[in-house]
Design a protein around this motif. Structure first.
Motif, mmCIF file in Angstrom:
data_model
loop_
_atom_site.group_PDB
_atom_site.id
_atom_site.type_symbol
_atom_site.label_atom_id
_atom_site.label_comp_id
_atom_site.label_asym_id
_atom_site.label_seq_id
_atom_site.Cartn_x
_atom_site.Cartn_y
_atom_site.Cartn_z
ATOM 1 N N ILE B 146 0.840 -1.203 0.000
ATOM 2 C CA ILE B 146 0.000 0.000 0.000
ATOM 3 C C ILE B 146 0.873 1.251 0.000
ATOM 4 O O ILE B 146 0.621 2.222 -0.704
ATOM 5 C CB ILE B 146 -0.941 0.000 1.217
ATOM 6 C CG1 ILE B 146 -1.925 -1.154 1.106
ATOM 7 C CG2 ILE B 146 -1.689 1.315 1.309
ATOM 8 C CD1 ILE B 146 -2.885 -1.230 2.250
ATOM 9 N N GLU B 147 1.935 1.199 0.798
ATOM 10 C CA GLU B 147 2.881 2.323 0.871
ATOM 11 C C GLU B 147 3.475 2.614 -0.516
ATOM 12 O O GLU B 147 3.628 3.771 -0.912
ATOM 13 C CB GLU B 147 3.994 1.940 1.848
ATOM 14 C CG GLU B 147 4.768 3.092 2.384
ATOM 15 C CD GLU B 147 4.036 3.750 3.522
ATOM 16 O OE1 GLU B 147 3.720 3.045 4.488
ATOM 17 O OE2 GLU B 147 3.782 4.956 3.434
ATOM 18 N N ASN B 148 3.812 1.540 -1.272
ATOM 19 C CA ASN B 148 4.300 1.713 -2.645
ATOM 20 C C ASN B 148 3.255 2.412 -3.508
ATOM 21 O O ASN B 148 3.581 3.301 -4.304
ATOM 22 C CB ASN B 148 4.622 0.348 -3.271
ATOM 23 C CG ASN B 148 6.042 -0.081 -3.002
ATOM 24 O OD1 ASN B 148 6.850 0.730 -2.563
ATOM 25 N ND2 ASN B 148 6.343 -1.338 -3.251
ATOM 26 N N GLY B 149 1.991 1.981 -3.340
ATOM 27 C CA GLY B 149 0.909 2.617 -4.076
ATOM 28 C C GLY B 149 0.836 4.099 -3.767
ATOM 29 O O GLY B 149 0.691 4.945 -4.653
ATOM 30 N N LEU B 150 0.985 4.427 -2.462
ATOM 31 C CA LEU B 150 0.967 5.826 -2.037
ATOM 32 C C LEU B 150 2.061 6.626 -2.721
ATOM 33 O O LEU B 150 1.871 7.761 -3.137
ATOM 34 C CB LEU B 150 1.178 5.897 -0.528
ATOM 35 C CG LEU B 150 -0.052 5.863 0.342
ATOM 36 C CD1 LEU B 150 0.341 5.899 1.794
ATOM 37 C CD2 LEU B 150 -0.904 7.063 0.022
ATOM 38 N N MET B 151 3.231 5.995 -2.824
ATOM 39 C CA MET B 151 4.374 6.648 -3.462
ATOM 40 C C MET B 151 4.024 7.008 -4.908
ATOM 41 O O MET B 151 4.324 8.111 -5.374
ATOM 42 C CB MET B 151 5.541 5.658 -3.432
ATOM 43 C CG MET B 151 6.858 6.222 -3.823
ATOM 44 S SD MET B 151 7.654 6.866 -2.366
ATOM 45 C CE MET B 151 8.779 7.997 -3.158
ATOM 46 N N LEU B 152 3.361 6.056 -5.608
ATOM 47 C CA LEU B 152 2.959 6.330 -6.987
ATOM 48 C C LEU B 152 1.924 7.456 -7.044
ATOM 49 O O LEU B 152 1.969 8.305 -7.931
ATOM 50 C CB LEU B 152 2.375 5.068 -7.630
ATOM 51 C CG LEU B 152 3.366 4.098 -8.262
ATOM 52 C CD1 LEU B 152 2.610 2.947 -8.894
ATOM 53 C CD2 LEU B 152 4.207 4.793 -9.314
#
Lengths: 488, 203
Positions: B146-152
């Motif tokens: 989810i954190e990766n998604g946030l980064m995107l």
């Protein structure tokens, strides 16, 4: 430059916590730093009386009456909790329940927790506000699992997962919100006051999505049902002073952040109806909490559900709108903070004396710990909104707004549910206080009324009485200004 | 070139949703983090903007190197290898993931925001891992996805200042470390990281 004082106080006190060996001295320093924070807030309050609002570092930090209310709550509650910690932590260390290393960790996390809450309240930049709100989650996770028991680890894990997930959803919402302002390159777009001023040019559809995400995400942190499931676990497992801070200050603070976003939206006439989110989730929280309180078996869970109920009432008040509804909500959040602090600290005392959290094993309090019993009766009267106290007037104002809005039915249900809550408190507390069960009543030796922490209880009661009687003209001015900020 | 990395992100997300071996989950996460690093680095090269260079370096250090290292270490320590009985089995995870990616593409088709589709997909796969797994470690990896998604999301929506960008990454790392410590404590207290045992707190 008062902002720098907060950082200065926190850094100095953390240094002392690391350097000093004696636990008692550490706890005194924790009290001193809380007093220091309070003094800075009082200075800020005096400035706000003159200037209306203050901003520091070219608008990175911005304080107005709405944030001042939060600052008051945070610093006062932190002061009371730190005074309580003096006896609480030193006793635990002396009895060998926790090591002195763990006590150091407690005090360090305590001051990080307080300063992050202060910075949420004063940040003007929404992303930095989000960062500080996440910092409160990080600092409290270890405090919840402080005693290292299986139950507390379970509570900490739920808390970490649910609150971080909620706050991640909140961040997506905030990013979409900023995006709705269009491709503005300036750093101003991250600031509340700037967004309020350009609220007409925001993309309405995106703002709608963004606000819903923010409400759901940060509502998790505020403990609104149905995202509340971490709250009874977390608040019941944390040490008493931390429960008090989380219930009294942190829930309000998460609500404050949502209200801040609402102040931007309330300027857009097409989106005024988004207020219904506050009403729906508030009512749901009230229903869930009221009926859970009837069958609660653990004293701290009972109080945690009561927090959900009160956040529900605050949320409903904002949902009703009008001057009365918002004024009532803000007043209610102040009184709830002190009353819940009082009750959680008494619960801590009860657990120390009776060595149990189980409601059915606590009895005969009036015979065994009379001073605490008197306080718990008063605390119950305040939290359920009995007349001489300000909580009665705050609930009256909220209901008043409800009956003059289109939501009269919600106001009627609210009245019914507050009666249910009163009944739940009454049935649990009368049994605990007046009923005497010979089988489970602990002997005199294990009950140590004289050693329980009474001074912090007195302090929170004094705050409630002062807020109800003496402070009213002063408090009234701040509350009126804050209400006008929310109304836009 | 960017499209290639976006495709890798999507494929790894789909694969991760059904994989039961914790090591494979970690590799999937690392591949995604590397792709995000590559995307921000490519953006930096094409725009010559300092901002994206900083982001790409931070991503490389934190997400591609530090987090997988700690993850592998804790896997070795806790001795979790396979998720034996996940709440959602592979079939349902794959189905749900594919449906949600299709939905995400449909919703974000007209928006014109760069990586929004991939961001939403990653968040959904992360959420599925959080909900559908029993091991605390897999749940944590779900959170990291989810954190990766946030980064995107961040990369595609707005440009934040260095300090804030940095603070967000640091906070994510601290959260991750705290989670790892709590998992270690849970493992010590319960002798397992299966979160089914974490259900004692109720009325």
């Amino acid at each position: 430059m008062q902002v720098l004082y907060f950082i200065f106080i926190a850094v100095i006190s953390v240094l002392f916590f690391v350097l000093i060996k004696n636990v008692r001295y550490k706890s005194y320093i924790s009290v001193l730093s809380s007093i220091g924070n309070l003094l800075v807030v009082l200075k800020i309050a005096a400035d706000i009386q003159i200037y209306g609002s203050i901003s520091y570092f070219t608008g990175t930090y911005y304080i107005d009456s709405l944030s001042l209310i939060q600052l008051f709550i945070i610093t006062f509650v932190a002061l009371i909790a730190s005074i309580y910690s003096v006896k609480y932590i030193t006793a635990e260390v002396e009895e060998g329940v926790i090591s002195s290393k763990k006590a150091t960790l407690y005090f360090i996390l305590f001051s990080i927790f307080s300063i992050s809450m202060i910075f949420v309240a004063i940040s003007n930049n929404m992303i930095s506000m989000w960062i500080w709100l996440e910092a409160t989650t990080l600092s409290t996770a270890f405090l919840i699992s402080f005693d290292g028991s299986k139950h507390s680890l379970e509570a900490a894990w739920k808390y970490l997962i649910l609150c971080s997930l909620g706050i991640a959803v909140g961040l997506i919402g905030i990013l979409v919100f900023i995006y709705s302002a269009g491709k503005v390159e300036s750093a101003n777009v991250l600031k509340w006051d700037y967004l309020v001023s350009i609220s007409d040019s925001l993309d309405i559809n995106l703002v709608k999505i963004a606000f819903t995400l923010i409400f759901i995400g940060l509502g998790t942190k505020a403990g609104l049902a149905p995202m509340h499931t971490w709250l009874p676990d977390g608040h019941s497992q944390a040490p008493a002073p931390i429960s008090a801070m989380m219930s009294g200050a942190l829930l309000n603070l998460a609500m404050y952040v949502i209200i801040r976003f609402y102040t931007i939206i309330s300027n857009i006439s097409a989106l005024k109806y988004m207020r219904f989110l506050f009403t729906v989730f508030g009512l749901l929280s009230l229903v869930v909490a009221a009926f859970s309180m009837i069958k609660a078996k653990n004293i701290k869970r009972l109080l945690a559900y009561s927090s959900i109920e009160n956040i529900g009432i605050i949320s409903i008040g904002i949902g009703f709108g009008f001057f009365d509804g918002i004024y009532g909500s803000l007043l209610h959040s102040i009184i709830h903070a002190f009353a819940k602090t009082l009750l959680f600290l008494i619960a801590g005392n009860i657990i120390v004396s009776y060595k149990t959290k189980n409601l059915s094993e606590i009895n005969g309090m009036i015979y065994k710990i009379p001073i605490n019993s008197v306080f718990i009766i008063i605390g119950m009267l305040v939290i359920t909104g009995m007349p001489p106290f300000a909580s009665f007037f705050s609930e009256l104002k909220i209901l008043n707004a409800g009956f003059s809005s289109n939501y009269a039915i919600v106001a009627i249900i609210t009245v019914f549910l507050t009666v249910v809550v009163f009944g739940a408190f009454l049935s649990h507390f009368t049994r605990m206080i007046f009923f005497k069960d010979k089988d489970t009543l602990p002997d005199e030796e294990s009950l140590r009324e004289k050693e329980t922490n009474v001074f912090p209880l007195m302090l929170s009661l004094i705050m409630i009485v002062l807020a109800s009687l003496y402070f009213l003209p002063f408090l009234n001015k701040i509350l009126e200004k804050a209400t006008l900020i929310v109304l836009g | 070139m960017t499209d290639f990395f976006l495709a890798v992100i999507l494929i790894s997300a789909i694969l991760m949703s059904g994989v039961r071996r914790v090591k494979l989950l970690i590799s999937g996460y690392t591949v995604q983090a590397f792709c995000i690093f590559a995307i921000s680095f490519l953006t930096a090269l094409s725009t010559n903007d300092k901002h994206y260079y900083v982001i790409s370096i931070m991503t490389l250090l934190a997400k591609v190197i530090l987090v997988p290292l700690i993850l592998t270490h804790s896997v070795r320590k806790i001795k979790t290898k396979v998720e034996l009985s996940p709440v959602l089995n592979s079939f349902w995870s794959y189905t749900l993931t594919i449906i949600s990616i299709a939905l995400a593409s449909y919703i974000s088709a007209g928006s014109g925001i760069l990586y929004i589709k991939e961001a939403i997909s990653l968040s959904i796969v992360g959420a599925l891992l959080l909900i559908g797994r029993r091991k605390a470690l897999s749940q944590m990896i779900g959170f990291l996805v989810i954190e990766n998604g946030l980064m995107l999301f961040e990369l595609s929506l707005i440009k934040l200042s260095f300090l804030i960008e940095f603070a967000i990454v640091v906070e994510a790392i601290i959260l991750f470390i705290i989670m790892a410590i709590v998992i270690g404590n849970i493992n010590a207290a319960f002798d397992t990281t299966n979160t089914d045992y974490l259900s004692d707190l109720k009325e």
